[in-house]
Design a protein around this motif. Structure first.
Motif, PDB file in Angstrom:
ATOM      1  N   ILE A 105       0.401  -1.276  -0.090  1.00 46.39           N
ATOM      2  CA  ILE A 105       0.171   0.231  -0.329  1.00 46.39           C
ATOM      3  C   ILE A 105       1.075   1.128  -0.087  1.00 46.39           C
ATOM      4  N   THR A 106       0.258   2.045  -0.893  1.00 48.34           N
ATOM      5  CA  THR A 106       1.138   3.674  -0.901  1.00 48.34           C
ATOM      6  C   THR A 106      -0.009   4.301   0.235  1.00 48.34           C
ATOM      7  N   ILE A 107      -0.077   5.201   0.809  1.00 46.51           N
ATOM      8  CA  ILE A 107      -0.763   6.574   1.240  1.00 46.51           C
ATOM      9  C   ILE A 107      -0.180   7.940   0.794  1.00 46.51           C
ATOM     10  N   ASN A 108      -0.813   8.233   0.128  1.00 51.32           N
ATOM     11  CA  ASN A 108      -1.049   9.728  -0.581  1.00 51.32           C
ATOM     12  C   ASN A 108      -1.220  10.488   0.565  1.00 51.32           C
ATOM     13  N   GLY A 109      -0.945  11.583   1.456  1.00 54.32           N
ATOM     14  CA  GLY A 109      -1.382  12.610   1.917  1.00 54.32           C
ATOM     15  C   GLY A 109      -0.947  13.518   1.652  1.00 54.32           C
ATOM     16  N   THR A 110      -1.084  15.129   2.501  1.00 55.87           N
ATOM     17  CA  THR A 110      -0.472  16.302   1.731  1.00 55.87           C
ATOM     18  C   THR A 110       0.738  16.754   2.712  1.00 55.87           C
ATOM     19  N   ARG A 111       1.294  15.537   3.495  1.00 49.31           N
ATOM     20  CA  ARG A 111       2.494  15.684   3.604  1.00 49.31           C
ATOM     21  C   ARG A 111       3.462  14.701   3.006  1.00 49.31           C
ATOM     22  N   GLY A 112       3.645  14.548   1.939  1.00 46.95           N
ATOM     23  CA  GLY A 112       3.952  13.265   1.157  1.00 46.95           C
ATOM     24  C   GLY A 112       3.323  11.814   1.152  1.00 46.95           C
ATOM     25  N   PHE A 113       3.979  10.663   1.053  1.00 47.69           N
ATOM     26  CA  PHE A 113       3.193   9.459   1.326  1.00 47.69           C
ATOM     27  C   PHE A 113       4.580   8.362   1.729  1.00 47.69           C
ATOM     28  N   VAL A 114       3.571   7.544   2.106  1.00 47.22           N
ATOM     29  CA  VAL A 114       4.339   6.488   2.812  1.00 47.22           C
ATOM     30  C   VAL A 114       4.215   5.320   1.387  1.00 47.22           C
ATOM     31  N   LYS A 115       5.235   3.931   1.896  1.00 48.35           N
ATOM     32  CA  LYS A 115       5.106   2.687   0.957  1.00 48.35           C
ATOM     33  C   LYS A 115       5.257   1.890   2.217  1.00 48.35           C
ATOM     34  N   HIS A 116       4.244   0.923   2.203  1.00 52.93           N
ATOM     35  CA  HIS A 116       4.873  -0.530   2.662  1.00 52.93           C
ATOM     36  C   HIS A 116       3.523  -1.879   1.933  1.00 52.93           C
ATOM     37  N   LYS A 117       4.191  -2.693   2.957  1.00 52.07           N
ATOM     38  CA  LYS A 117       4.517  -4.044   2.196  1.00 52.07           C
ATOM     39  C   LYS A 117       2.800  -4.456   2.663  1.00 52.07           C
ATOM     40  N   LEU A 118       1.952  -5.077   3.261  1.00 53.72           N
ATOM     41  CA  LEU A 118       0.794  -5.171   3.786  1.00 53.72           C
ATOM     42  C   LEU A 118       0.828  -6.803   4.718  1.00 53.72           C
ATOM     43  N   ASP A 119       1.134  -7.112   6.083  1.00 53.10           N
ATOM     44  CA  ASP A 119       1.632  -8.629   6.056  1.00 53.10           C
ATOM     45  C   ASP A 119       1.498  -8.666   7.492  1.00 53.10           C
ATOM     46  N   ASN A 120       0.880  -9.777   8.114  1.00 51.76           N
ATOM     47  CA  ASN A 120       1.296 -10.355   8.876  1.00 51.76           C
ATOM     48  C   ASN A 120       1.093 -11.225   9.442  1.00 51.76           C
ATOM     49  N   SER A 121       0.595 -12.104  10.420  1.00 48.16           N
ATOM     50  CA  SER A 121       0.594 -13.523  11.429  1.00 48.16           C
ATOM     51  C   SER A 121      -0.012 -14.697  10.491  1.00 48.16           C
ATOM     52  N   GLU A 122      -1.110 -14.060  10.275  1.00 53.13           N
ATOM     53  CA  GLU A 122      -2.250 -14.487   9.479  1.00 53.13           C
ATOM     54  C   GLU A 122      -2.368 -14.629   7.708  1.00 53.13           C
ATOM     55  N   ASN A 123      -3.045 -15.491   7.495  1.00 57.68           N
ATOM     56  CA  ASN A 123      -2.988 -15.836   6.012  1.00 57.68           C
ATOM     57  C   ASN A 123      -4.228 -15.162   5.287  1.00 57.68           C
ATOM     58  N   ASN A 124      -3.603 -14.109   4.718  1.00 56.16           N
ATOM     59  CA  ASN A 124      -4.104 -12.398   4.321  1.00 56.16           C
ATOM     60  C   ASN A 124      -5.085 -12.626   3.244  1.00 56.16           C
ATOM     61  N   PHE A 125      -5.933 -12.066   2.447  1.00 57.23           N
ATOM     62  CA  PHE A 125      -6.032 -11.724   1.763  1.00 57.23           C
ATOM     63  C   PHE A 125      -6.904 -12.863   1.165  1.00 57.23           C
ATOM     64  N   GLU A 126      -7.299 -13.641   2.083  1.00 56.43           N
ATOM     65  CA  GLU A 126      -8.449 -15.253   0.902  1.00 56.43           C
ATOM     66  C   GLU A 126      -9.830 -14.724   0.714  1.00 56.43           C
ATOM     67  N   ARG A 127     -10.572 -14.876   0.089  1.00 57.29           N
ATOM     68  CA  ARG A 127     -11.842 -15.159  -0.353  1.00 57.29           C
ATOM     69  C   ARG A 127     -12.979 -14.666   0.672  1.00 57.29           C
ATOM     70  N   GLY A 128     -13.402 -13.486   0.780  1.00 57.32           N
ATOM     71  CA  GLY A 128     -13.994 -12.657   2.161  1.00 57.32           C
ATOM     72  C   GLY A 128     -13.680 -12.719   3.231  1.00 57.32           C
ATOM     73  N   LYS A 129     -12.477 -12.256   2.977  1.00 57.46           N
ATOM     74  CA  LYS A 129     -12.097 -12.431   4.084  1.00 57.46           C
ATOM     75  C   LYS A 129     -11.778 -10.643   4.775  1.00 57.46           C
ATOM     76  N   THR A 130     -11.597  -9.827   5.690  1.00 60.60           N
ATOM     77  CA  THR A 130     -11.167  -8.687   5.907  1.00 60.60           C
ATOM     78  C   THR A 130      -9.807  -8.370   7.041  1.00 60.60           C
ATOM     79  N   ASP A 131      -8.568  -7.838   7.305  1.00 58.46           N
ATOM     80  CA  ASP A 131      -7.653  -8.630   7.167  1.00 58.46           C
ATOM     81  C   ASP A 131      -7.308  -7.319   7.215  1.00 58.46           C
ATOM     82  N   ARG A 132      -6.690  -6.908   8.855  1.00 55.53           N
ATOM     83  CA  ARG A 132      -6.522  -4.883   9.895  1.00 55.53           C
ATOM     84  C   ARG A 132      -4.683  -5.593  10.480  1.00 55.53           C
TER      85      ARG A 132
END
Length: 169
Positions: A81-108
Motif C-alpha cells: 500500500i502507498t498512502i498519499n497525503g498532504t505532507r507526502g507519501f509512505v509505502k508499506h508491505k501489508l503482512d502479518n502472522s495470518e493468511n491474508n487476503f483470502e476470499r471474503g476475508k477482512t485483514d486488519r
C-alpha cells in the motif's frame, strides 16, 4: 581520559547525524524509516535512508483490507500500500502472522508509519507472485476513511493491472 574521548566521540556522532538530517530537510528530501516502507516529502522525489527517530513525526494507521467474496478472489501474492497525503507519501508491505487476503476475508493492520498529513488517496498493488495471484479487492479503510475498489487486480482480468489508485470519499 578514556571516558572523555567516548563522550566527545558520541557528541560528535550525534551532531553529524543531526546535521545530515538537517541538510536532507533543507534539500526538500525527507529520509526513509525502517526497511519495509519509504517516504518522500515531495512527489516524484526519490526516498533516501532515514536515521530512526530524528525529527520524524509518526502516526499509527489502522488499516482494514476487504477481499471480495467471488470465486478465486483471494491471493497469496505480496500486497503493498502507498498512502498519499498532504505532507507526502509512505509505502508499506501489508503482512502479518495470518493468511491474508483470502476470499471474503477482512485483514486488519496497525502500522506505525511516517505521518503523511490528511490522506488524499492510496495505491494498492501486488507483485503478481504465486500460483493464482489475481485478487478481487472490495475496499480499504484507513482510520475510518473509505477507499472503494470493487475490482480485480490481475493480469488476466479487467484492465490487466495489478494495482489501483483509490481516492477518499
Amino acid at each position: 581520559m578514556r571516558i572523555g574521548r567516548v563522550v566527545a566521540g558520541t557528541v560528535a556522532l550525534a551532531a553529524t547525524t543531526i546535521m545530515a538530517a538537517s541538510e536532507s530537510a533543507a534539500a526538500g528530501v525527507t529520509p526513509r524509516i525502517g526497511s519495509d516502507h519509504t517516504y518522500s516529502g515531495r512527489q516524484n522525489a526519490p526516498s533516501v535512508p532515514l536515521h530512526k527517530g530524528i525529527g520524524v513525526a509518526q502516526r499509527q494507521y489502522r488499516i482494514a483490507v476487504y477481499t471480495g467474496n467471488k470465486a478465486g478472489a483471494g491471493t497469496d501474492a505480496n500486497v503493498f500500500i502507498t498512502i498519499n497525503g498532504t505532507r507526502g507519501f509512505v509505502k508499506h508491505k501489508l503482512d502479518n502472522s495470518e493468511n491474508n487476503f483470502e476470499r471474503g476475508k477482512t485483514d486488519r493492520f496497525a502500522l506505525g508509519l511516517r505521518d503523511v498529513g490528511r490522506i488524499k488517496s492510496i495505491t494498492v498493488r501486488h507483485d503478481n507472485k504465486g500460483e493464482k495471484p489475481g485478487w478481487y479487492l472490495n475496499r480499504v479503510t484507513i482510520d475510518g476513511a473509505t477507499f472503494s475498489a470493487y475490482r480485480w487486480l490481475a493480469k488476466d482480468e479487467d484492465d490487466h493491472r495489478t494495482w489501483v489508485k483509490l481516492y477518499r470519499h
